[in-house]
Design a protein around this motif. Structure first.
Motif, PDB file in Angstrom:
ATOM      1  N   ALA A  24      63.915  73.276 115.877  1.00  0.00           N
ATOM      2  CA  ALA A  24      63.362  72.930 114.559  1.00  0.00           C
ATOM      3  C   ALA A  24      63.893  71.580 114.092  1.00  0.00           C
ATOM      4  CB  ALA A  24      63.699  74.014 113.540  1.00  0.00           C
ATOM      5  N   ILE A  25      65.199  71.378 114.238  1.00  0.00           N
ATOM      6  CA  ILE A  25      65.794  70.112 113.807  1.00  0.00           C
ATOM      7  C   ILE A  25      65.353  68.972 114.728  1.00  0.00           C
ATOM      8  CG2 ILE A  25      67.973  68.891 113.414  1.00  0.00           C
ATOM      9  CD1 ILE A  25      67.235  71.056 111.328  1.00  0.00           C
ATOM     10  N   THR A  26      65.156  69.259 116.002  1.00  0.00           N
ATOM     11  CA  THR A  26      64.637  68.238 116.913  1.00  0.00           C
ATOM     12  C   THR A  26      63.278  67.735 116.439  1.00  0.00           C
ATOM     13  OG1 THR A  26      65.792  69.205 118.819  1.00  0.00           O
ATOM     14  CG2 THR A  26      63.919  67.763 119.286  1.00  0.00           C
ATOM     15  N   ILE A  27      62.371  68.664 116.131  1.00  0.00           N
ATOM     16  CA  ILE A  27      61.030  68.286 115.657  1.00  0.00           C
ATOM     17  C   ILE A  27      61.123  67.573 114.321  1.00  0.00           C
ATOM     18  CG2 ILE A  27      58.810  69.223 114.880  1.00  0.00           C
ATOM     19  CD1 ILE A  27      59.318  71.530 116.938  1.00  0.00           C
ATOM     20  N   ASN A  28      61.996  68.062 113.458  1.00  0.00           N
ATOM     21  CA  ASN A  28      62.220  67.445 112.154  1.00  0.00           C
ATOM     22  C   ASN A  28      62.563  65.959 112.312  1.00  0.00           C
ATOM     23  OD1 ASN A  28      64.096  66.607 109.862  1.00  0.00           O
ATOM     24  ND2 ASN A  28      63.484  68.609 109.088  1.00  0.00           N
ATOM     25  N   TYR A  29      63.456  65.669 113.252  1.00  0.00           N
ATOM     26  CA  TYR A  29      63.903  64.286 113.429  1.00  0.00           C
ATOM     27  C   TYR A  29      62.897  63.424 114.186  1.00  0.00           C
ATOM     28  CZ  TYR A  29      68.326  63.984 111.108  1.00  0.00           C
ATOM     29  OH  TYR A  29      69.288  63.890 110.134  1.00  0.00           O
ATOM     30  N   VAL A  30      62.150  64.023 115.087  1.00  0.00           N
ATOM     31  CA  VAL A  30      61.076  63.262 115.731  1.00  0.00           C
ATOM     32  C   VAL A  30      60.091  62.779 114.670  1.00  0.00           C
ATOM     33  CG1 VAL A  30      59.062  63.430 117.245  1.00  0.00           C
ATOM     34  CG2 VAL A  30      61.260  64.361 118.007  1.00  0.00           C
ATOM     35  N   ASP A  31      59.680  63.690 113.787  1.00  0.00           N
ATOM     36  CA  ASP A  31      58.683  63.337 112.776  1.00  0.00           C
ATOM     37  C   ASP A  31      59.178  62.253 111.824  1.00  0.00           C
ATOM     38  OD1 ASP A  31      56.842  65.082 113.830  1.00  0.00           O
ATOM     39  OD2 ASP A  31      57.299  66.724 112.464  1.00  0.00           O
ATOM     40  N   ARG A  32      60.446  62.287 111.477  1.00  0.00           N
ATOM     41  CA  ARG A  32      60.942  61.259 110.548  1.00  0.00           C
ATOM     42  C   ARG A  32      61.270  59.946 111.261  1.00  0.00           C
ATOM     43  NH1 ARG A  32      66.525  63.479 108.023  1.00  0.00           N
ATOM     44  NH2 ARG A  32      65.318  65.422 108.075  1.00  0.00           N
ATOM     45  N   GLN A  33      61.572  60.011 112.577  1.00  0.00           N
ATOM     46  CA  GLN A  33      62.011  58.837 113.317  1.00  0.00           C
ATOM     47  C   GLN A  33      60.858  57.977 113.811  1.00  0.00           C
ATOM     48  OE1 GLN A  33      64.729  57.406 113.762  1.00  0.00           O
ATOM     49  NE2 GLN A  33      65.034  56.567 115.797  1.00  0.00           N
ATOM     50  N   VAL A  34      59.648  58.539 113.891  1.00  0.00           N
ATOM     51  CA  VAL A  34      58.505  57.788 114.413  1.00  0.00           C
ATOM     52  C   VAL A  34      58.334  56.466 113.665  1.00  0.00           C
ATOM     53  CG1 VAL A  34      55.992  57.772 114.677  1.00  0.00           C
ATOM     54  CG2 VAL A  34      57.287  59.826 115.259  1.00  0.00           C
ATOM     55  N   LEU A  35      58.471  56.504 112.349  1.00  0.00           N
ATOM     56  CA  LEU A  35      58.270  55.288 111.560  1.00  0.00           C
ATOM     57  C   LEU A  35      59.286  54.206 111.918  1.00  0.00           C
ATOM     58  CD1 LEU A  35      56.606  54.022 109.209  1.00  0.00           C
ATOM     59  CD2 LEU A  35      58.459  54.748 107.698  1.00  0.00           C
ATOM     60  N   GLY A  36      60.553  54.595 112.120  1.00  0.00           N
ATOM     61  CA  GLY A  36      61.574  53.615 112.469  1.00  0.00           C
ATOM     62  C   GLY A  36      61.285  52.929 113.792  1.00  0.00           C
ATOM     63  N   VAL A  37      60.810  53.701 114.783  1.00  0.00           N
ATOM     64  CA  VAL A  37      60.473  53.121 116.080  1.00  0.00           C
ATOM     65  C   VAL A  37      59.277  52.174 115.955  1.00  0.00           C
ATOM     66  CG1 VAL A  37      59.669  53.665 118.413  1.00  0.00           C
ATOM     67  CG2 VAL A  37      61.450  55.061 117.351  1.00  0.00           C
ATOM     68  N   LEU A  38      58.348  52.521 115.068  1.00  0.00           N
ATOM     69  CA  LEU A  38      57.137  51.707 114.904  1.00  0.00           C
ATOM     70  C   LEU A  38      57.313  50.550 113.922  1.00  0.00           C
ATOM     71  CD1 LEU A  38      54.325  54.434 114.813  1.00  0.00           C
ATOM     72  CD2 LEU A  38      54.909  52.885 116.682  1.00  0.00           C
ATOM     73  N   LYS A  39      58.496  50.420 113.305  1.00  0.00           N
ATOM     74  CA  LYS A  39      58.688  49.372 112.300  1.00  0.00           C
ATOM     75  C   LYS A  39      58.279  47.982 112.793  1.00  0.00           C
ATOM     76  CE  LYS A  39      62.228  47.296 109.269  1.00  0.00           C
ATOM     77  NZ  LYS A  39      62.300  45.913 109.754  1.00  0.00           N
ATOM     78  N   PRO A  40      58.757  47.521 113.963  1.00  0.00           N
ATOM     79  CA  PRO A  40      58.342  46.177 114.392  1.00  0.00           C
ATOM     80  C   PRO A  40      56.829  46.043 114.578  1.00  0.00           C
ATOM     81  CG  PRO A  40      60.257  46.927 115.649  1.00  0.00           C
ATOM     82  CD  PRO A  40      59.748  48.105 114.882  1.00  0.00           C
ATOM     83  N   VAL A  41      56.170  47.117 115.063  1.00  0.00           N
ATOM     84  CA  VAL A  41      54.721  47.086 115.281  1.00  0.00           C
ATOM     85  C   VAL A  41      53.965  47.060 113.952  1.00  0.00           C
ATOM     86  CG1 VAL A  41      52.752  48.385 116.206  1.00  0.00           C
ATOM     87  CG2 VAL A  41      54.900  48.258 117.502  1.00  0.00           C
TER      88      VAL A  41
ATOM     89  N   GLY B  67      47.389  54.376 120.845  1.00  0.00           N
ATOM     90  CA  GLY B  67      47.468  53.725 119.551  1.00  0.00           C
ATOM     91  C   GLY B  67      48.500  54.393 118.660  1.00  0.00           C
ATOM     92  N   TRP B  68      49.001  53.635 117.651  1.00  0.00           N
ATOM     93  CA  TRP B  68      50.103  54.146 116.841  1.00  0.00           C
ATOM     94  C   TRP B  68      49.730  55.366 116.011  1.00  0.00           C
ATOM     95  CZ3 TRP B  68      49.447  54.359 111.610  1.00  0.00           C
ATOM     96  CH2 TRP B  68      48.552  53.472 111.008  1.00  0.00           C
ATOM     97  N   GLU B  69      48.442  55.519 115.652  1.00  0.00           N
ATOM     98  CA  GLU B  69      48.037  56.681 114.848  1.00  0.00           C
ATOM     99  C   GLU B  69      48.325  58.002 115.570  1.00  0.00           C
ATOM    100  OE1 GLU B  69      45.210  53.272 113.757  1.00  0.00           O
ATOM    101  OE2 GLU B  69      46.109  54.114 115.577  1.00  0.00           O
ATOM    102  N   TRP B  70      48.083  58.007 116.899  1.00  0.00           N
ATOM    103  CA  TRP B  70      48.291  59.243 117.653  1.00  0.00           C
ATOM    104  C   TRP B  70      49.766  59.605 117.795  1.00  0.00           C
ATOM    105  CZ3 TRP B  70      45.004  62.962 118.778  1.00  0.00           C
ATOM    106  CH2 TRP B  70      43.638  62.688 118.667  1.00  0.00           C
ATOM    107  N   ALA B  71      50.636  58.642 117.627  1.00  0.00           N
ATOM    108  CA  ALA B  71      52.071  58.959 117.641  1.00  0.00           C
ATOM    109  C   ALA B  71      52.409  59.921 116.506  1.00  0.00           C
ATOM    110  CB  ALA B  71      52.894  57.681 117.527  1.00  0.00           C
ATOM    111  N   PHE B  72      51.798  59.716 115.348  1.00  0.00           N
ATOM    112  CA  PHE B  72      52.027  60.609 114.219  1.00  0.00           C
ATOM    113  C   PHE B  72      51.310  61.950 114.400  1.00  0.00           C
ATOM    114  CE2 PHE B  72      52.663  56.387 112.143  1.00  0.00           C
ATOM    115  CZ  PHE B  72      53.954  56.595 111.683  1.00  0.00           C
TER     116      PHE B  72
END
Length: 433
Positions: free
Chosen positions: A31-48, A175-180
């Motif tokens: 549960a916490i793994t999924i929680n952090y994946v969902d919140r971390q996606v934006l940080g990884v995509l910040k430069p893009v 594309g970045w939309e599918w990451a979310f």
């Protein structure tokens, strides 16, 4: 019966008890793994996204602040909500909210729209940690709680580790939309397993009498409800809150700015900053489990709970201090080592900080106190996000941010020790129903 024979009997009983509680711990880990994946996606995509959508550093900081504000509000609400509705349905509702919000990012285009969906994500994700800590308090005796907390807390590192591997692959192919969208869908897979498996240990048909006796081996908590007025004026509550307020911002800094740090300091991009991030969060995983194991080991060897927890937290606090010079490392490998050590120390610290709550408060108050205190951590995250946005926009330097990170844990440990010098169990009066 002699002490020796008592120890032998205990060891024999321990060998025969079941281990179903560790399956529950595994569910919390995912549960916490999924929680952090969902919140971390934006940080990884910040430069893009900064390039594609034209964000400034302050725009990005405001989006992060929206998440943190909602996270603080959600922690206050979910803590009390979980104590009323229970762990099973409370965590299920949280997962539904955050998974839908994660998927909704795919439809956002402006900074304001991203702030709105981040706010919704923060509200849902706020339920993850209070529910997990409450589940551990229900399923584990005190001597095992730090280890169990360290294991589920390691999910935050695994989530942060998986994201920089998974997201670039999705972005470069779909594309970045599918990451979310795809990461958000994983929450519903987990939800089906949770509802199928989770019950309170007293109600679970797979828990043996021996394992239930082991789980309930601590003194029984008195019945009754616990409200805000009961816990808000306790020194122990403020020790946890201030500990979170001072140290959580460092972890938020890692989650939302570390990809950008590697991009701007060492010229990495979405195709190349994955391995350094993976290395950092692998080390953080070791720290999470190791920090929980160390304090539990010390306690089992005869240390008091107070001494075992605080010695482990002191070791972690000292291990973070070198991060202050990470920005001056002329070698990427050295920088990754320094930051990875700090991430490991933070997670070892965090496992023990969360466990302090179940060490001193009765089970019926755990989720409320965790929610109250973790909200302080989210407020601290709002401050660091605002400060990071302003600092990077005006100076472009990470030095002030890393200087803060290096000293935050020693300051927090001093505050915790002054407020709770003995970690004595708290006796709370029951409030009328």
């Amino acid at each position: 019966m002699t002490d020796a024979s008592t120890d032998g009997a205990t060891a024999g009983a321990t060998g025969r008890i079941g281990r179903y509680r560790w399956l529950i711990c595994g569910l919390l880990f995912f549960a916490i793994t999924i929680n952090y994946v969902d919140r971390q996606v934006l940080g990884v995509l910040k430069p893009v996204l900064e390039t594609e959508l034209g964000w400034s550093e302050i725009d990005y900081a405001n989006i992060v602040v929206a998440f943190q504000a909602a996270y603080a509000i959600g922690l206050l609400a979910f803590g009390r909500f979980l104590d009323v509705i229970g762990t099973r349905w409370g965590l299920a509702i949280a997962v539904v909210i955050w998974s839908l919000a994660a998927m909704a990012h795919a439809g956002a285009r402006s900074a304001i729209q991203f702030a709105v969906v981040r706010f919704a994500l923060g509200l849902g994700e706020a339920g993850g940690f209070p529910a997990s800590v409450k589940a551990v308090s229900e399923w584990f005796p005190k001597k095992e709680r730090a280890l169990a907390t360290g294991i589920f807390n390691a999910g935050s590192n695994v989530g942060a580790l998986v994201t920089p591997i998974l997201v670039p692959l999705i972005v470069l192919t779909l594309g970045w939309e599918w990451a979310f969208i795809l990461t958000g869908l994983t929450g519903f897979v987990w939800l089906a397993l949770w509802l199928l498996i989770y019950r309170r240990p007293q109600d679970h048909p797979r828990v043996s009498p021996a394992e239930l006796a082991h789980i309930e081996s601590d003194p029984v908590d008195p019945p009754g409800k616990v409200g805000w007025s009961t816990i808000a004026f306790r020194r122990e509550t403020w020790a946890f809150l201030l500990g979170k307020f001072l140290t959580d911002p460092v972890w938020w800094l890692f989650l939302f700015w570390l990809p950008d740090f590697f991009a701007k300091t060492y010229g990495l991009n979405i195709k190349t900053f994955g391995p350094p991030l993976v290395a950092v969060y692998l080390l953080a995983d070791v720290g999470s489990i190791g920090g929980g194991w160390l304090s539990s080991h010390l306690i089992k060897r005869g240390w008091s709970v107070n001494a075992g927890r605080k010695m482990t937290m002191l070791i972690c606090a000292l291990a973070v201090t070198p991060i202050s010079i990470a920005v001056f490392a002329d070698n990427l490998l050295v920088a990754v080592g320094i930051i990875g050590l700090a991430a490991a120390a933070h997670q070892g610290w965090s496992a023990n900080l969360y466990t302090l709550v179940s060490d001193v408060f009765p089970k019926r108050a755990v989720a409320t106190v965790v929610g109250f205190g973790a909200a302080g951590g989210a407020v601290g995250g709002m401050f660091i996000a605002t400060f990071a946005g302003w600092t990077l926009e005006t100076t472009g330097s990470y030095v002030p941010l890393l200087l803060f990170a290096g000293g935050a844990y020693l300051m927090a440990l001093l505050v915790i020790h002054l407020l709770t010098p003995r970690l004595a169990p708290v006796v709370l009066p029951a409030e009328p129903s």
